[in-house]
Design a protein around this motif. Structure first.
Motif, PDB file in Angstrom:
ATOM      1  N   ALA A 100       0.826  -1.212   0.000  1.00 21.04           N
ATOM      2  CA  ALA A 100       0.000   0.000   0.000  1.00 21.04           C
ATOM      3  C   ALA A 100       0.856   1.255   0.000  1.00 21.04           C
ATOM      4  CB  ALA A 100      -0.938   0.009   1.208  1.00 21.04           C
ATOM      5  N   THR A 101       1.909   1.261   0.805  1.00 15.41           N
ATOM      6  CA  THR A 101       2.714   2.481   0.886  1.00 15.41           C
ATOM      7  C   THR A 101       3.637   2.642  -0.316  1.00 15.41           C
ATOM      8  OG1 THR A 101       4.336   1.356   2.336  1.00 15.41           O
ATOM      9  CG2 THR A 101       2.559   2.611   3.408  1.00 15.41           C
ATOM     10  N   ARG A 102       4.009   1.547  -0.972  1.00 14.34           N
ATOM     11  CA  ARG A 102       4.717   1.669  -2.261  1.00 14.34           C
ATOM     12  C   ARG A 102       3.796   2.322  -3.294  1.00 14.34           C
ATOM     13  NH1 ARG A 102       9.329  -1.809  -3.244  1.00 14.34           N
ATOM     14  NH2 ARG A 102       9.786  -3.075  -1.394  1.00 14.34           N
ATOM     15  N   ALA A 103       2.546   1.850  -3.338  1.00 18.81           N
ATOM     16  CA  ALA A 103       1.583   2.428  -4.273  1.00 18.81           C
ATOM     17  C   ALA A 103       1.347   3.895  -3.975  1.00 18.81           C
ATOM     18  CB  ALA A 103       0.269   1.654  -4.203  1.00 18.81           C
ATOM     19  N   ALA A 104       1.226   4.235  -2.686  1.00 20.69           N
ATOM     20  CA  ALA A 104       1.021   5.625  -2.303  1.00 20.69           C
ATOM     21  C   ALA A 104       2.173   6.489  -2.797  1.00 20.69           C
ATOM     22  CB  ALA A 104       0.880   5.726  -0.783  1.00 20.69           C
ATOM     23  N   ARG A 139       7.751  -1.296   7.845  1.00 21.49           N
ATOM     24  CA  ARG A 139       7.260  -1.763   6.559  1.00 21.49           C
ATOM     25  C   ARG A 139       6.646  -0.653   5.712  1.00 21.49           C
ATOM     26  NH1 ARG A 139       7.102  -6.882   5.809  1.00 21.49           N
ATOM     27  NH2 ARG A 139       5.353  -6.825   4.347  1.00 21.49           N
ATOM     28  N   CYS A 140       6.690   0.584   6.205  1.00 26.52           N
ATOM     29  CA  CYS A 140       5.979   1.678   5.536  1.00 26.52           C
ATOM     30  C   CYS A 140       6.938   2.585   4.774  1.00 26.52           C
ATOM     31  CB  CYS A 140       5.186   2.495   6.558  1.00 26.52           C
ATOM     32  SG  CYS A 140       3.890   1.541   7.373  1.00 26.52           S
ATOM     33  N   HIS A 141       6.614   2.858   3.518  1.00 23.15           N
ATOM     34  CA  HIS A 141       7.428   3.739   2.686  1.00 23.15           C
ATOM     35  C   HIS A 141       6.953   5.189   2.755  1.00 23.15           C
ATOM     36  CE1 HIS A 141       9.439   0.239   0.934  1.00 23.15           C
ATOM     37  NE2 HIS A 141       8.250  -0.329   0.992  1.00 23.15           N
ATOM     38  N   VAL A 142       5.773   5.403   3.316  1.00 26.06           N
ATOM     39  CA  VAL A 142       5.262   6.748   3.609  1.00 26.06           C
ATOM     40  C   VAL A 142       4.742   6.720   5.042  1.00 26.06           C
ATOM     41  CG1 VAL A 142       4.628   7.117   1.186  1.00 26.06           C
ATOM     42  CG2 VAL A 142       2.885   6.320   2.803  1.00 26.06           C
ATOM     43  N   ASP A 143       4.382   7.880   5.577  1.00 23.21           N
ATOM     44  CA  ASP A 143       3.857   7.937   6.930  1.00 23.21           C
ATOM     45  C   ASP A 143       2.437   7.367   6.974  1.00 23.21           C
ATOM     46  OD1 ASP A 143       6.215   9.110   7.650  1.00 23.21           O
ATOM     47  OD2 ASP A 143       5.368  11.072   8.140  1.00 23.21           O
ATOM     48  N   GLU A 421       1.305  -2.830 -13.783  1.00 25.91           N
ATOM     49  CA  GLU A 421       2.318  -1.837 -13.425  1.00 25.91           C
ATOM     50  C   GLU A 421       2.013  -1.148 -12.090  1.00 25.91           C
ATOM     51  OE1 GLU A 421       2.515   0.792 -16.745  1.00 25.91           O
ATOM     52  OE2 GLU A 421       3.427  -0.707 -18.069  1.00 25.91           O
ATOM     53  N   LEU A 422       0.881  -1.457 -11.485  1.00 27.00           N
ATOM     54  CA  LEU A 422       0.517  -0.847 -10.209  1.00 27.00           C
ATOM     55  C   LEU A 422       1.182  -1.593  -9.059  1.00 27.00           C
ATOM     56  CD1 LEU A 422      -3.303  -0.277 -10.861  1.00 27.00           C
ATOM     57  CD2 LEU A 422      -1.430   1.366 -11.143  1.00 27.00           C
ATOM     58  N   HIS A 423       1.428  -0.879  -7.969  1.00 24.01           N
ATOM     59  CA  HIS A 423       2.078  -1.478  -6.803  1.00 24.01           C
ATOM     60  C   HIS A 423       1.085  -2.087  -5.820  1.00 24.01           C
ATOM     61  CE1 HIS A 423       6.185  -0.041  -7.684  1.00 24.01           C
ATOM     62  NE2 HIS A 423       5.576   1.024  -8.192  1.00 24.01           N
ATOM     63  N   HIS A 424      -0.214  -1.851  -5.999  1.00 18.61           N
ATOM     64  CA  HIS A 424      -1.206  -2.477  -5.127  1.00 18.61           C
ATOM     65  C   HIS A 424      -1.000  -3.994  -5.142  1.00 18.61           C
ATOM     66  CE1 HIS A 424      -3.892   0.978  -6.846  1.00 18.61           C
ATOM     67  NE2 HIS A 424      -3.078   1.438  -5.916  1.00 18.61           N
ATOM     68  N   ARG A 425      -1.278  -4.637  -4.016  1.00 14.24           N
ATOM     69  CA  ARG A 425      -1.110  -6.093  -3.989  1.00 14.24           C
ATOM     70  C   ARG A 425      -2.056  -6.785  -4.968  1.00 14.24           C
ATOM     71  NH1 ARG A 425       1.539  -9.453  -0.844  1.00 14.24           N
ATOM     72  NH2 ARG A 425       2.010  -7.845   0.696  1.00 14.24           N
ATOM     73  N   GLN A 426      -3.288  -6.262  -5.084  1.00 13.70           N
ATOM     74  CA  GLN A 426      -4.272  -6.848  -5.987  1.00 13.70           C
ATOM     75  C   GLN A 426      -4.423  -5.960  -7.228  1.00 13.70           C
ATOM     76  OE1 GLN A 426      -5.657  -9.765  -5.691  1.00 13.70           O
ATOM     77  NE2 GLN A 426      -4.893 -10.227  -3.632  1.00 13.70           N
TER      78      GLN A 426
END
Length: 471
Positions: A100-104, A139-143, A421-426
């Motif tokens: 989720a935070t990669r996608a964000a 595990r978070c790439h953003v806050d 190409e999206l980072h979402h898991r699904q």
């Protein structure tokens, strides 16, 4: 233009008297308190220390890094998405903190707030909150901040959750689909809001009326028109009326989440004129998609409340432009792909939720752009106001004293959505194949490029996000 009243600012000359910045960004275009203008932004220790309108050509002194941005891109404050469902722990196969935070980050979002439902356990007491925080740590790439849930049985837990630092609270007025987060009755809503009023906590409300839903046909089959009939606009309108009345009698703060029906806008506007403390949000799917374009069996479009007709969509845009709707957030609500039942196309069986975290900014900007709405409005709706709702005082603006959470957007560059190409898991998305404008070129968290190999996101709490002096 001076900063808004009550906004802390750096003392004049602070950046000169202090040690040099470690990052200077010279942008031909930047969205600041002065609008979209050329600006030089100086950063030290993760905070913005100075914003000069017009990009300075003076030497940057001993700044460790100087970045020049050309006229084809715009420097924005990192977006704040205050409505995101992360299934970890319990449903990490739906969505986890890493994905989720990669996608964000890829979508220019530097802070998100996680909803209390869809993980196991639901975040309804301090013990569950600590389980969530433990799952998120490292595990978070953003806050990532957290909302807590309100149920008929946990009113006594709310003040403890508040002291533990949650950013606010969320409840449902109809079945949430999660047994550990059952809905509140109208009387229970008033009880909860009275409890929150004691410490001025905000209550986010999924505003669909359980009583109205009981009188509607059950959703079943492949026809989207039947699904829409199962959740007509009156379901939202009745629930919004109940929230307005509860806010009126208690004096508490209420916020309507994911509003899809424009018929609720006039009552919200009238309540505000009466001094009722109520705000409201909508989502990218309600601003871009319409019922008329959804094929039968296309369960990737299923969400609750549902996507309505084109006239309703335009009224939502008017509600944003007129200030009745305050903000736009994703309501990123993924599930395991098989729960969408795309094999049968049965809307009655399909999970209701749309994944759009990474695409939220391009979706909204594409629609705003064709309506002549400027980026400054989009930033206010998707950064400044969500930060304000969540009490994240150091987020949402390019201004002295704020976190140097920033992104670079190429607003006129187009792309076609490819789910792989999206980072979402699904990868399930109703936007597959859609052409959008607005490519995020770069994202900084506290003045540092987001590095997928080294998660640097923090877990802000209600008591640990205050604005600091820029000097």
């Amino acid at each position: 233009m001076s900063p808004p009243s009550g906004t802390p600012a750096a003392p004049p000359g602070a950046a000169v008297r202090s040690r040099p910045p470690d990052l200077v960004i010279r942008a031909s275009r930047a969205v600041t308190d002065h609008g979209e203008v050329p600006a030089t932004v100086s950063v030290r220790d993760g905070r913005i220390v100075a914003v000069e309108v017009l990009p300075s050509r003076a030497p940057a002194g001993a700044a460790a890094q100087v970045i020049e941005l050309g006229p084809d891109v715009v420097l924005l404050p990192g977006l704040v998405d205050s409505h995101v469902h992360i299934g970890e722990p319990g449903h990490t196969d739906w969505e986890g903190f890493d994905t989720a935070t990669r996608a964000a980050a890829a979508g220019g979002i530097t802070t998100l707030v996680d909803m209390p439902v869809d993980s196991v356990p639901a975040t309804v007491d301090v013990a569950a909150l600590e389980v969530k925080r433990a799952a998120a740590t490292g595990r978070c790439h953003v806050d990532v901040g957290f909302w807590a849930g309100v149920t008929p049985g946990n009113t006594g837990e709310l003040e403890a959750l508040h002291r533990a630092g949650v950013l606010g609270f969320k409840c449902f007025l109809a079945d949430s689909g999660a047994p550990d987060l059952p809905p509140l009755s109208p009387a229970g809503l008033v009880t909860a809001m009275r409890a929150l009023r004691r410490f001025d906590g905000v209550l986010l409300v999924h505003a669909e009326s359980d009583a109205e839903l009981a009188d509607c046909p059950a959703p079943r089959g492949r026809r989207y028109a039947d699904f829409l009939d199962s959740r007509p606009a009156r379901v939202e309108e009745a629930a919004v009326a109940a929230v307005i009345e509860a806010a009126r009698v208690t004096g508490a703060r209420a916020h309507i989440v994911h509003l899809s029906g424009a018929g609720a806008l006039p009552p919200i506007a009238a309540a505000r004129r009466d001094g009722v403390r109520i705000t409201a949000e909508t989502c990218p799917h309600y601003l871009s998609l319409t019922a008329g374009e959804i094929p039968d069996g296309a369960t990737e479009f299923a969400c609750c409340p549902p996507i309505r007709d084109a006239a309703n969509r335009e009224l939502l845009w008017s509600g944003l432009s007129g200030g009745v709707l305050d903000l736009v957030v994703s309501d990123h609500s993924p599930c395991a792909a098989e729960l969408k039942h795309r094999d049968t196309g049965d809307f009655g069986a399909a999970w209701g939720g749309i994944s759009s975290l990474q695409l939220a900014l391009p979706i909204v900007w594409t629609e705003a752009r064709r309506r002549g709405i400027p980026l400054t409005d989009v930033v206010r709706w998707m950064s400044e106001r969500p930060a304000r709702l969540a009490g994240l005082a150091a987020k949402g603006r390019i201004a002295p004293g704020y976190d140097a959470d920033l992104c670079v957007l190429a607003p006129d560059e187009g792309f076609t959505v490819r789910p792989e190409e999206l980072h979402h898991r699904q990868p399930v998305t109703p936007y597959a194949g859609r052409h959008l404008y607005g490519v995020v070129r770069r994202t900084w968290l506290r003045g540092r490029d987001i590095d997928p190999a080294h998660p640097a996101g923090r877990l802000p709490t209600r008591t640990a996000n205050r604005l600091e002096d820029a000097s």
